[in-house]
Design an enzyme around this catalytic site. Sequence first.
Site, PDB file in Angstrom:
ATOM      1  N   CYS A 141       0.831  -1.201   0.000  1.00 25.96           N
ATOM      2  CA  CYS A 141       0.000   0.000   0.000  1.00 25.96           C
ATOM      3  C   CYS A 141       0.871   1.258   0.000  1.00 25.96           C
ATOM      4  O   CYS A 141       1.509   1.569   1.006  1.00 25.96           O
ATOM      5  CB  CYS A 141      -0.926  -0.053   1.219  1.00 25.96           C
TER       6      CYS A 141
ATOM      7  N   CYS B 178       0.014   3.910   2.603  1.00 30.73           N
ATOM      8  CA  CYS B 178       0.400   3.429   3.936  1.00 30.73           C
ATOM      9  C   CYS B 178       1.864   3.744   4.206  1.00 30.73           C
ATOM     10  O   CYS B 178       2.228   4.151   5.315  1.00 30.73           O
ATOM     11  CB  CYS B 178       0.202   1.917   4.050  1.00 30.73           C
TER      12      CYS B 178
END
Length: 107
Positions: free
Chosen positions: A31, A34
Site C-alpha cells: 500500500c 500506507c
Amino acid sequence: MTANSTTSSTFQQDVLDADGPVLVDFWAEWCGPCRMVGPVLDEIQAENAGKITVLKLNVDENPDLAMQYQITSIPAMKVFQGGEVKTTIIGAKPKFALEQDLAAYLS
C-alpha cells in the site's frame, strides 16, 4: 524511531489492555499511501511520547483483526482507549491534519 507493531497474538495486551490511548495503523506492505503515512505517525509518536502509543498492524498478516474492525480500505487508523475504538481515521493525510484528528489525545 519506528513505530512498534502488534499482531493478533499480542493485540489484547498491546492495545485493548493498554493504559493510555493507542493508535493502531492498519496497513500493508503493498500500500503506497500506507508507506507515506508511516513516517508521519513515527514523528507524531516521537513528539508525543507518553501521550499516545502508535502501533502498526499488517492486515495481510492479521486478516482476523482487519475483519473484526471492518477495515475495508487502508491506510486506516483507529484510536483505542479503554479497550474500545474512540476515533477512526481513513486514508493518508498530512501531519497537521492527523494532529488535528488526534488533538484530543495529544494535548
